[in-house]
Design an enzyme around this catalytic site. Structure first.
Site, PDB file in Angstrom:
ATOM      1  N   SER A   1      37.993 133.574  86.389  1.00  0.00           N
ATOM      2  CA  SER A   1      36.905 132.263  86.130  1.00  0.00           C
ATOM      3  C   SER A   1      35.213 133.294  86.263  1.00  0.00           C
ATOM      4  CB  SER A   1      36.651 131.164  87.524  1.00  0.00           C
ATOM      5  OG  SER A   1      36.059 132.449  88.707  1.00  0.00           O
TER       6      SER A   1
ATOM      7  N   HIS B   1      39.498 125.781  84.803  1.00  0.00           N
ATOM      8  CA  HIS B   1      38.432 126.344  83.951  1.00  0.00           C
ATOM      9  C   HIS B   1      39.255 126.427  81.847  1.00  0.00           C
ATOM     10  CE1 HIS B   1      35.091 127.728  86.506  1.00  0.00           C
ATOM     11  NE2 HIS B   1      36.827 128.312  86.938  1.00  0.00           N
TER      12      HIS B   1
ATOM     13  N   LYS C   1      35.608 120.165  86.279  1.00  0.00           N
ATOM     14  CA  LYS C   1      34.691 120.674  85.417  1.00  0.00           C
ATOM     15  C   LYS C   1      34.845 120.566  84.253  1.00  0.00           C
ATOM     16  CE  LYS C   1      34.623 125.122  88.479  1.00  0.00           C
ATOM     17  NZ  LYS C   1      35.598 125.224  89.562  1.00  0.00           N
TER      18      LYS C   1
HETATM   19  C1  LIG Z   1      35.202 125.573  91.097  1.00  0.00           C
HETATM   20  C2  LIG Z   1      36.768 126.077  91.045  1.00  0.00           C
HETATM   21  C3  LIG Z   1      37.395 125.285  92.164  1.00  0.00           C
HETATM   22  C4  LIG Z   1      36.760 124.342  93.080  1.00  0.00           C
HETATM   23  O1  LIG Z   1      37.029 123.817  92.692  1.00  0.00           O
HETATM   24  P1  LIG Z   1      35.819 122.617  93.323  1.00  0.00           P
HETATM   25  O2  LIG Z   1      36.331 121.640  92.536  1.00  0.00           O
HETATM   26  O3  LIG Z   1      34.647 123.464  92.485  1.00  0.00           O
HETATM   27  O4  LIG Z   1      35.867 122.642  94.423  1.00  0.00           O
HETATM   28  C5  LIG Z   1      38.859 126.543  92.177  1.00  0.00           C
HETATM   29  N1  LIG Z   1      39.488 127.076  91.354  1.00  0.00           N
HETATM   30  C6  LIG Z   1      38.381 127.715  90.620  1.00  0.00           C
HETATM   31  C7  LIG Z   1      39.257 128.579  89.807  1.00  0.00           C
HETATM   32  C8  LIG Z   1      37.389 127.298  90.049  1.00  0.00           C
HETATM   33  O5  LIG Z   1      36.087 127.501  89.385  1.00  0.00           O
END
Ligand SMILES: *Cc1c(COP(=O)(O)O)cnc(C)c1O
Length: 403
Positions: free
Chosen positions: A188, A216, A251
């Site tokens: 990320s 992502h 996302k």
């Molecule tokens: C954003 C994210 C999460 C958490 O997900 P949410 O839907 O925001 O609770 C878990 N793993 C990764 C790699 C993330 O970027």
């Protein structure tokens, strides 16, 4: 107790103000900004209009009319709350239909839909391994995976980022019978993709399970945006019973929540044993309806991913001449996450501030979120960005690169 009553000086609670002040001194105090949408990637931030490059809404679906209308219709049909755990009355027909769509979309046998990504990772890992077992975790994994490992009480072996030889050595040395390897599929803060076939080959050799977090990658990578596992050719006929795929729906999918997908038996086990699934209220049906609309768009509107890819190419080509001049490094990435490594913390903050003064919001990411000496701008691109938006960013960075 009245709120104006003083705490005894000896109380640990009396130390919190100093501890907060220490965060200020170290410039580590986090603050929030209140945000409202304008048009496209333009938003109001504490009342100031800014062009943002920090959203994870990589396909611009969060405000897409199809999703908004589906959510509205979902609210009319189901109300706004689910009313209970999926184990009791919270598993709506909409959530059930979404699970079928998710499994079909990522080309895996079965999917389970959770209300949040963080909670999914934090509780799925403890449902798979426990004390006496071993979990192998990439050093750049997301906090939710790290917490899941800790909560499991399994022996945690951290391997250097992407170092398959080191992972092989650790797997060989481990006496545990149950071994779980966990990795972000797309990292990320760097935007790079894990070597999924390499990880799977090691898991096969050592009889381990591989859990991939594709927060992502879903919607961005693979045919029709089916994600990193599909991009690696390891779905459908090629799917392995050793892979547990996880992705967030907060996302590129533009909504919120998450899901895990894998073999029938693995998903059935998680349905039985994952505490954040059993003991949390199911996500509202209106979100499932919005997510069904989102999956339809990912599948049938290739223009969304094409637009994102065009912005990625535009940014990378535009930054190339600046790199030699400044010593900045643009990490290799064909995902929406483009990391411009500046190195020095203060330099990264100054760059962020310079961009803000020019109406652009690009977050600076500093240690300990990233390694010492690799402070950076994390530029998040989206199909919602226009060519002009990216030109504005390039022009501002060019100006700031010239002392
Ligand atoms: C954003 C994210 C999460 C958490 O997900 P949410 O839907 O925001 O609770 C878990 N793993 C990764 C790699 C993330 O970027």
């Amino acid at each position: 107790m009245a709120m104006n009553q003083a705490l005894p000086h000896s109380s640990w609670l009396a130390e919190l103000p100093q501890q907060l002040a220490a965060l200020d001194t170290q410039q580590l105090r986090r603050t929030r900004r209140s945000v409202a949408p304008l048009q496209g990637a333009h938003i109001l931030v504490d009342g100031q209009p800014l062009l943002q490059f920090c959203s994870n809404d990589y396909l611009g679906l969060a405000s897409h009319p199809d999703l908004v209308n589906a959510a509205r219709a979902g609210a009319q049909d189901f109300g706004v709350g689910s009313g209970g755990s999926p184990m009791v009355s919270g598993h709506s027909t909409a959530n059930a239909a979404l699970e079928a769509d998710l499994a079909r979309f990522v080309q895996l046998p079965r999917a389970l839909y959770f209300y949040a990504g963080f909670a999914t990772n934090a509780s799925v890992i403890p449902a798979l391994v426990a004390a006496g077992d071993a979990v192998f975790s990439d050093s750049l994994n997301h906090a939710s995976l790290i917490d899941g490992c800790r909560l499991s009480r399994a022996d945690i072996q951290r391997y250097p980022h992407g170092d398959l030889a080191a992972l092989d050595t650790l797997l060989t040395a481990s006496p545990a019978r149950r071994k779980l390897v966990v990795s972000d599929a797309v990292f990320s803060m760097d935007g790079n993709v894990a070597d999924i076939p390499g990880l799977l080959a090691l898991c096969e050799r050592h009889d381990a399970l591989l859990m991939l977090d594709d927060a992502h990658g879903l919607g961005v990578l693979g045919p029709q945006g089916r994600g990193s596992l599909a991009a690696a050719g390891l779905t459908g006929e090629q799917a392995s019973p050793r892979v547990l795929y996880m992705a967030t729906l907060s996302k590129a999918a533009g909504v919120s929540g998450a899901f895990v997908a894998g073999s029938e038996v693995l998903v059935e086990w998680l349905l039985q044993k994952t505490r954040s699934y059993t003991f949390a209220t199911a996500a509202p049906a209106l979100l499932a309806r919005a997510l069904q609309a989102s999956l339809r768009l990912m599948e049938h509107e290739p223009v969304l991913r094409a637009r994102l890819q065009a912005r990625i190419q535009q940014l990378r080509a535009g930054l190339a001449p600046l790199l030699a001049r400044t010593g900045w490094r643009l990490l290799p990435s064909d995902t929406a996450i483009q990391a411009l490594v500046v190195g020095d913390n203060a330099a990264a903050l100054a760059l962020m501030e310079g961009l803000r003064q020019r109406g652009l919001w690009v977050p600076a990411i500093r240690p300990p979120t990233v390694l010492q000496g690799t402070a950076r701008l994390r530029i998040a691109l989206s199909a919602a960005h226009t060519e002009d938006d990216v030109e504005l960013l390039l022009a501002a960075l060019t100006e700031l690169a010239t002392p």
